[in-house]
Scaffold this motif. Sequence first.
Motif, PDB file in Angstrom:
ATOM      1  N   MET A 263       0.779  -1.177   0.060  1.00  0.00           N
ATOM      2  CA  MET A 263      -0.048   0.007  -0.115  1.00  0.00           C
ATOM      3  C   MET A 263       0.833   1.286   0.081  1.00  0.00           C
ATOM      4  O   MET A 263       0.472   2.302  -0.586  1.00  0.00           O
ATOM      5  N   LEU A 264       1.887   1.348   0.924  1.00  0.00           N
ATOM      6  CA  LEU A 264       2.875   2.337   0.898  1.00  0.00           C
ATOM      7  C   LEU A 264       3.521   2.377  -0.236  1.00  0.00           C
ATOM      8  O   LEU A 264       3.653   3.766  -0.647  1.00  0.00           O
ATOM      9  N   VAL A 265       4.038   1.430  -1.248  1.00  0.00           N
ATOM     10  CA  VAL A 265       4.592   1.645  -2.206  1.00  0.00           C
ATOM     11  C   VAL A 265       3.809   2.326  -3.340  1.00  0.00           C
ATOM     12  O   VAL A 265       3.908   3.203  -4.117  1.00  0.00           O
ATOM     13  N   LEU A 266       2.359   1.682  -3.347  1.00  0.00           N
ATOM     14  CA  LEU A 266       1.482   2.193  -4.370  1.00  0.00           C
ATOM     15  C   LEU A 266       1.304   3.791  -4.060  1.00  0.00           C
ATOM     16  O   LEU A 266       1.271   4.328  -4.862  1.00  0.00           O
ATOM     17  N   GLY A 267       1.043   4.154  -2.855  1.00  0.00           N
ATOM     18  CA  GLY A 267       0.706   5.707  -2.523  1.00  0.00           C
ATOM     19  C   GLY A 267       2.016   6.415  -2.932  1.00  0.00           C
ATOM     20  O   GLY A 267       1.798   7.596  -3.283  1.00  0.00           O
ATOM     21  N   GLY A 268       3.079   5.992  -2.458  1.00  0.00           N
ATOM     22  CA  GLY A 268       4.347   6.714  -2.230  1.00  0.00           C
ATOM     23  C   GLY A 268       4.648   6.952  -0.804  1.00  0.00           C
ATOM     24  O   GLY A 268       4.029   7.260  -0.018  1.00  0.00           O
ATOM     25  N   THR A 269       6.109   6.484  -0.761  1.00  0.00           N
ATOM     26  CA  THR A 269       6.695   6.594   0.619  1.00  0.00           C
ATOM     27  C   THR A 269       7.152   8.100   1.045  1.00  0.00           C
ATOM     28  O   THR A 269       7.441   8.763   0.196  1.00  0.00           O
ATOM     29  N   GLY A 270       7.200   8.219   2.443  1.00  0.00           N
ATOM     30  CA  GLY A 270       7.892   9.214   2.852  1.00  0.00           C
ATOM     31  C   GLY A 270       6.976  10.554   2.682  1.00  0.00           C
ATOM     32  O   GLY A 270       7.312  11.685   2.543  1.00  0.00           O
ATOM     33  N   ARG A 271       5.743  10.410   2.486  1.00  0.00           N
ATOM     34  CA  ARG A 271       4.791  11.737   2.144  1.00  0.00           C
ATOM     35  C   ARG A 271       3.295  11.524   2.996  1.00  0.00           C
ATOM     36  O   ARG A 271       2.564  12.126   2.635  1.00  0.00           O
ATOM     37  N   LEU A 272       3.447  10.723   4.028  1.00  0.00           N
ATOM     38  CA  LEU A 272       2.123  10.448   4.929  1.00  0.00           C
ATOM     39  C   LEU A 272       0.855  10.279   4.179  1.00  0.00           C
ATOM     40  O   LEU A 272       0.419   9.193   4.236  1.00  0.00           O
TER      41      LEU A 272
END
Lengths: 328, 253
Positions: A263-272
């Motif tokens: 999920m984190l990788v899909l949305g983008g890491t390091g941006r909450l």
Amino acid sequence: MTVEAPTLADPHDWLRRRSRWSVFEIAFWVASLLPFFLFQTYLPLASQIAITALFAVSVDLVLGYAGVVTLGHAMFFGLGAYSAGLISKAGWGEPLTGLIIAGLFAGLVGYIASFIIVRVQHLALIMITLGFCLLTYELANSMSWLTGGTDGLQGVETWPILGVFRFDLWGYAAYGYALAALFLGLVLSRRIVHSSFGLSLRGIRENVRRMPAIGSDYRGHLQKIYTISAVMAGCAGALLTQTTDTVSLDTLSFQRSADVVVMLVLGGTGRLYGAVVGTIIFMVARDQLSDMNPQYWYFWIGLLLMVVVLLMPRGILGSLAQLARRRD
Amino acid sequence: METQQPALRTEALCKSFGSLKVTRDVTFELPRGARYALIGPNGAGKTTLINLITGEMRPDSGRILLDGREVTQAPTMARVRQGLTRTFQINTLFPDLTPIEAVLLAICERDRAAGQFWRSLTSHRVAIDESFEILTRLRLAEVATRPTRTLPYGQQRLLEMALALATKPKVLLLDEPAAGVPKDESAALFSVIAALPGDIAVLFIEHDMDIVFSFASRIIVLVSGGVLLEAEPAVVRGDPRVREVYLGKVGHV
């Protein structure tokens, strides 16, 4: 040397702009209220999403900001879930105190684990986090007298929130509760990432070798964020228990640990908000796809994951942000 | 009493990798405000010596004293906090941070404010002003808000220096500060070094002899891990052994 003042960006102003609430954030929180009015049948899904998003944000703090890759964060989610369930079974069904105690317990375990976590890197780190998660899972499995084993923990009863809002069948209270928790979690996380501590975490992610050379006790920083993240993950687990009144072993599973990273990788890491967006996409896709094809829905998640990683290395939200910046 | 202590002193430092002795009995003193150069042919063990002094490697024997206090066993981080800072020969920066963020990070770490997660970064006003002042001094003010990875190489070298200065060092070890920088730019870089506050003791590794002879007040010549000679530039320039092992080969002077 003359400084051409007008051409230089004022550093105070520049830093302030980075931490300001954006229009998109406000729009997102307004939109998060829509399920109450428009999609009432999806309220249970919406509260699942809010809970998982809180979990994903907790992982983003360690993975996205501090660069600690973890494949075992479900351990804290599950510990929080079981703690909340056991507190309730012991006769104390008050949700807010239960949530806090569950979070603190997960945080305590996180703090103890952090002494090992900060001493390993790369593959070893991933394996250690995974190992912790597997250990906890099997511990919960074998202690069935306490946890109910594979049958799950039954008989959890949660009292009304603040003594007023009863958990209803429709899920109004559950979603309101989960959304409020997610909001608080995000406000707190925002504060953390926009502090000097948040800057240090980014420094660790960008170049851990340089940190001691500027006098940084980076292991102390890592222990701190790992503990904070464990508390947050534990709270997410407790929310799941309190809104569903059961705890199953899969709260501790490797699958949950891996899904949250996806999920984190899909949305983008390091941006909450990447964590939140990724969670929404993953959970909605799962909901829709498993209706169509309950056996093979992961096929589509796998495909989506590969497309995103190949075409949008900063994740969906990261790429959108980049696009918006280019248009300016 | 304390002022009589040299800023940095090493006593009989030794380090071996297997049977290879990379540092042999290195003893030297760096007085307050020194501008010393560390020279020697490739493989002489110059970077290893810096790694030993800063704590990235542990010596097999010998002692390191900072301001008269022994730091031989102290971790790197603790040495930096006591005023012993280095720069790296190969840029060791934070690619995704902007220079203002990177220098601010170093200042917050120095002020022990880096662990505060309840206070917003923008409220560290004095630290932000100091970061910007350091960047201005190193002519990086105009790129202060650009990600480090997008900066030209020469500016990244300057940022290396800015990060070190942000720790307020008493002893500054510069490992080839101008490595890879064109000659005209490296002179500008060394003029920055020359303009450093007079109480900072500086030891720099440099291959360009013109720069060494114009900026160093004293030169330490390292050969095969051991100190061959420590003397004034004029003495080093005239020393036949130095010519033979080092200068002669390079063809300078």
